[in-house]
Design an enzyme around this catalytic site. Structure first.
Site, PDB file in Angstrom:
ATOM      1  N   CYS A 194      -0.506   1.398   7.366  1.00 59.60           N
ATOM      2  CA  CYS A 194      -1.048   1.625   6.025  1.00 59.60           C
ATOM      3  C   CYS A 194      -2.393   2.327   6.077  1.00 59.60           C
ATOM      4  O   CYS A 194      -2.677   3.206   5.256  1.00 59.60           O
ATOM      5  CB  CYS A 194      -1.138   0.306   5.264  1.00 59.60           C
ATOM      6  SG  CYS A 194       0.494  -0.368   4.871  1.00 59.60           S
ATOM      7  N   GLU A 219       0.821  -1.208   0.000  1.00 63.70           N
ATOM      8  CA  GLU A 219       0.000   0.000   0.000  1.00 63.70           C
ATOM      9  C   GLU A 219       0.858   1.262   0.000  1.00 63.70           C
ATOM     10  O   GLU A 219       0.600   2.208  -0.748  1.00 63.70           O
ATOM     11  CB  GLU A 219      -0.913   0.049   1.231  1.00 63.70           C
ATOM     12  CG  GLU A 219      -1.857  -1.107   1.361  1.00 63.70           C
ATOM     13  CD  GLU A 219      -1.328  -2.214   2.264  1.00 63.70           C
ATOM     14  OE1 GLU A 219      -0.181  -2.685   2.050  1.00 63.70           O
ATOM     15  OE2 GLU A 219      -2.065  -2.633   3.165  1.00 63.70           O
TER      16      GLU A 219
END
Length: 149
Positions: free
Chosen positions: A86, A55
Site C-alpha cells: 500500500c 487503501e
C-alpha cells in the site's frame, strides 16, 4: 484551508469491514479542496483478492473519479499503518499527505518493516502524520482478532 480530519469516516469503513468479516481497516481519499472522493474498507475476502486492502480499493476509486493515475495534492486517511504494498501504491499515486491511526509492527511499511518512503527507490514521499485516532483503531483490530482466537 482549515484542517478537517476524515479519520472518523475511515473508522466507519473499518467497522463496516469488520461486520463483513474483513480485517477492520478503513481508508478515505480527500481531494485538494477537502472533499471526500473515495472511501473503502478491506475487501480481500469479499473480492478474493489479496491486493484489495482498504487503501488500494480507495486509491483505485479516487483515480477513477479523477480520471488519472496520479492524485497530486490529495490526502489519504487510513486506520492502520499501510503495508509495503500500500505504501508503494501511495507513492505511485503521488498522494501528498498520509494520515494513519495505529502503527503496525508486524506488517507496516511506513515507520516499521520495509519503510518504503525511506527507500532510495521511492519516487515520491508524502508528508506522514501518524497516531490519528490510534487508540480507537487499535481497539477495533484487537477486538476483531481476539474474537477469532
Amino acid at each position: 484551508m482549515e484542517f478537517n480530519s476524515h479519520m472518523q469516516q475511515a473508522l466507519s469503513e473499518a467497522r463496516a469491514a469488520a461486520k463483513r468479516g474483513e480485517v477492520p481497516v478503513g481508508a478515505v481519499v480527500v481531494n485538494p479542496a477537502g472533499e471526500v472522493v473515495a472511501s473503502a474498507g478491506n475487501q480481500t475476502r469479499a473480492l478474493k483478492d489479496p491486493t484489495a486492502h482498504a487503501e488500494i480499493v480507495a486509491l483505485r476509486a479516487a483515480c477513477a473519479a479523477a480520471g488519472s493515475e496520479r492524485l497530486v495534492g490529495y490526502a489519504l486517511y487510513v486506520t492502520l499503518e499501510p503495508c509495503a504494498m500500500c505504501a508503494a501504491a501511495i507513492a505511485a499515486a503521488r498522494i501528498a499527505r498520509l494520515y494513519y491511526g495505529a502503527s503496525d509492527p508486524k506488517s507496516g511499511g511506513v515507520a516499521q518493516g520495509a519503510r518504503v518512503f525511506s527507500h532510495p527507490q521511492s519516487h515520491h514521499v508524502p508528508e506522514v502524520f501518524d497516531g490519528i485516532a490510534a487508540q480507537e483503531s487499535e481497539a477495533y483490530l484487537r477486538a476483531f482478532f481476539s474474537a477469532r482466537r
